[in-house]
Design a protein around this motif. Structure first.
Motif, short mmCIF file in Angstrom:
data_model
loop_
_atom_site.label_atom_id
_atom_site.label_comp_id
_atom_site.label_asym_id
_atom_site.label_seq_id
_atom_site.Cartn_x
_atom_site.Cartn_y
_atom_site.Cartn_z
N MET A 1 0.84 -1.20 0.00
CA MET A 1 0.00 0.00 0.00
C MET A 1 0.88 1.26 0.00
O MET A 1 1.87 1.31 0.73
N THR A 2 0.51 2.22 -0.79
CA THR A 2 1.30 3.46 -0.86
C THR A 2 1.21 4.22 0.47
O THR A 2 0.12 4.44 0.99
N GLN A 3 2.35 4.59 1.01
CA GLN A 3 2.35 5.35 2.27
C GLN A 3 2.59 6.82 1.97
O GLN A 3 3.33 7.17 1.06
N GLU A 31 13.89 3.20 -6.64
CA GLU A 31 14.28 1.80 -6.38
C GLU A 31 13.10 0.94 -5.96
O GLU A 31 13.27 -0.20 -5.56
N GLY A 32 11.89 1.56 -5.96
CA GLY A 32 10.70 0.75 -5.66
C GLY A 32 10.01 1.09 -4.34
O GLY A 32 9.00 0.47 -3.99
N LEU A 33 10.53 2.05 -3.56
CA LEU A 33 9.85 2.42 -2.31
C LEU A 33 8.50 3.04 -2.65
O LEU A 33 8.42 3.99 -3.44
N ASP A 34 7.41 2.51 -2.04
CA ASP A 34 6.06 2.91 -2.43
C ASP A 34 5.54 4.03 -1.51
O ASP A 34 4.81 3.75 -0.55
N ILE A 35 5.95 5.25 -1.81
CA ILE A 35 5.47 6.39 -1.01
C ILE A 35 5.03 7.53 -1.92
O ILE A 35 5.44 7.60 -3.08
N GLU A 36 4.15 8.38 -1.39
CA GLU A 36 3.82 9.60 -2.12
C GLU A 36 3.98 10.79 -1.16
O GLU A 36 3.94 10.64 0.06
N ALA A 64 -3.68 12.87 7.93
CA ALA A 64 -3.86 11.94 6.81
C ALA A 64 -2.57 11.22 6.42
O ALA A 64 -2.59 10.24 5.67
N ALA A 65 -1.43 11.71 6.95
CA ALA A 65 -0.13 11.14 6.53
C ALA A 65 0.26 9.95 7.41
O ALA A 65 -0.22 9.81 8.54
N ASP A 66 1.13 9.09 6.88
CA ASP A 66 1.68 7.99 7.67
C ASP A 66 2.89 8.46 8.45
O ASP A 66 3.25 7.87 9.47
N ALA A 67 3.53 9.51 7.96
CA ALA A 67 4.70 10.06 8.65
C ALA A 67 4.90 11.50 8.21
O ALA A 67 4.51 11.88 7.11
#
Ligand code: NAD
Length: 360
Positions: A1-3, A31-36, A64-67
């Protein structure tokens, strides 16, 4: 899931150092880290734009953010504002709104920078301590508090050091979990010989310890802990303590390393969501010159990867890349010894990205 990561640059050197940390994140995305990313305003720049250091929109974005990745806030131009509108209130407001009760302050001294410490290099080279400080309770928040006038006319100041079992248990779990991810040794710091509240602290920590048999728990009185930190700091792995003791011990531990531009921090809630920021401020004296050290912010990204995004592998790579640029002798002016050549903020960020890329 996109974080989702909220980027808050803040004031002074904030935009300069955050830009370098974002470079690192962008590279990891490649490199593939799934974040926005989301970008928001805080501190003086938020006040300039909206009249408040913590606009409602920023709060919504943070929820609303994960970090959250934050640069720093503050500047002399805001010092005459009324207290509730000052940049620092934006930061304090965010910490309390997000219920960030667990403050992680590492004191890391890269062997390459051992000369920067005021202690002997052999005492501090390779130092890697994590201080876990309770951030939303204890004497800084306890009621009653105030200054009253006694019958004889003398004034008396008073504060209340209070912790509930549930508050101690919450920070205790946070510390045990962190110890599990590191050297599996946890030292709980209290003053149980004098203060009943910390006698309870010790009981709760001991009880919790039974749930973490893989972590070696020890207890230390705060006065001894202060002494041991300067005598033999490398004996510690993770330390956990209350708000006031943690405030003092974490500053002392940070200064063992002698390089304020190198130290990251995290403040976490009960679910691992966190705000990540360098321990230093907005450094108005060097803002806009492109000479600020971005490594504390880049290392804050590493903490974010480890503690909120569950990407310990990526975190390790970022930390190793920082070690590599130091090995190569790259230094911003704050960590350079006399006569040593220096690089600017952007060069340092680029060098970390290059070092990351080499590992592939
Ligand atoms: P500071 O940490 O900003 O600066 C102290 C000294 O360290 C300065 O000489 C500065 O140039 C240097 N320094 C700091 N970070 C550096 C970096 N990354 N690279 C190179 N040198 C660096 O502390 P201060 O001067 O006491 O405070 C300045 C402003 O920052 C004030 O408005 C203060 O309220 C605010 N502040 C904010 C935070 C925060 O946002 N978390 C923390 C502390 C202070």
């Amino acid at each position: 899931m996109t974080q989702k990561i909220l980027i808050l640059q803040g004031d002074g050197i904030g935009p300069e150092i955050v830009a370098e940390a974002v470079k690192v994140l962008h590279w990891l995305v490649g490199e593939g880290l799934d974040i926005e990313f989301d970008i928001g305003l805080i501190g003086g720049s938020a006040y300039d734009a909206s009249g408040h250091p913590l606009p409602e929109e920023t709060l919504q974005q943070a929820r609303a953010a994960d970090a959250v990745l934050l640069g720093a806030v503050g500047g002399p131009q805001y010092e005459s504002l009324e207290r509730s509108l000052r940049p620092e209130q934006g930061l304090l407001g965010l910490r309390s709104e997000l219920k960030l009760f667990s403050n992680l302050r590492p004191a890391i001294l890269y062997p390459q920078l051992a000369e920067a410490s005021t202690l002997k290099p052999e005492v501090v080279a390779g130092l890697d301590i994590m201080i876990v400080r309770e951030l939303t309770g204890g004497i800084y928040f306890g009621q009653p508090r105030g200054v009253r006038t006694l019958e004889n006319g003398e004034k008396e100041g008073f504060n209340t050091l209070v912790y509930r079992e549930s508050e101690i248990e919450r920070i205790g779990r946070s510390a045990f979990e962190i110890a599990r991810q590191r050297g599996k040794r946890l030292c709980s710091v209290d003053k149980a010989n004098v203060l009943e509240v910390t006698e309870l602290w010790r009981q709760v920590m001991t009880r919790l310890g039974a749930e973490y048999p893989d972590v070696e728990l020890s207890h230390m009185y705060v006065d001894n802990a202060a002494m041991q930190l300067v005598r033999e700091p490398k004996q510690f792995d993770v330390m956990v303590t209350g708000n006031m003791f943690g405030d003092i011990l974490s500053d002392a531990a940070a200064m063992l390393t002698g390089s304020i531009g190198m130290l990251p921090s995290a403040s976490l809630d009960a679910n691992g969501k966190g705000m990540y920021e360098p321990i230093h401020g907005s450094a108005p004296d060097i803002a806009g010159q492109g000479i600020a050290n971005p490594l504390a912010t880049i290392l804050s990204v590493a903490m974010m990867l480890r503690y909120s995004l569950c990407e310990a592998g990526c975190a390790g790579r970022v930390e190793a890349a920082v070690g590599k640029v130091l090995d190569r002798g790259l230094r911003t002016p704050d960590i350079a010894t006399e006569g040593q050549a220096t690089v600017n903020t952007a060069d340092m960020g680029d060098a970390v990205v290059d070092a990351l890329a080499e590992e592939n």
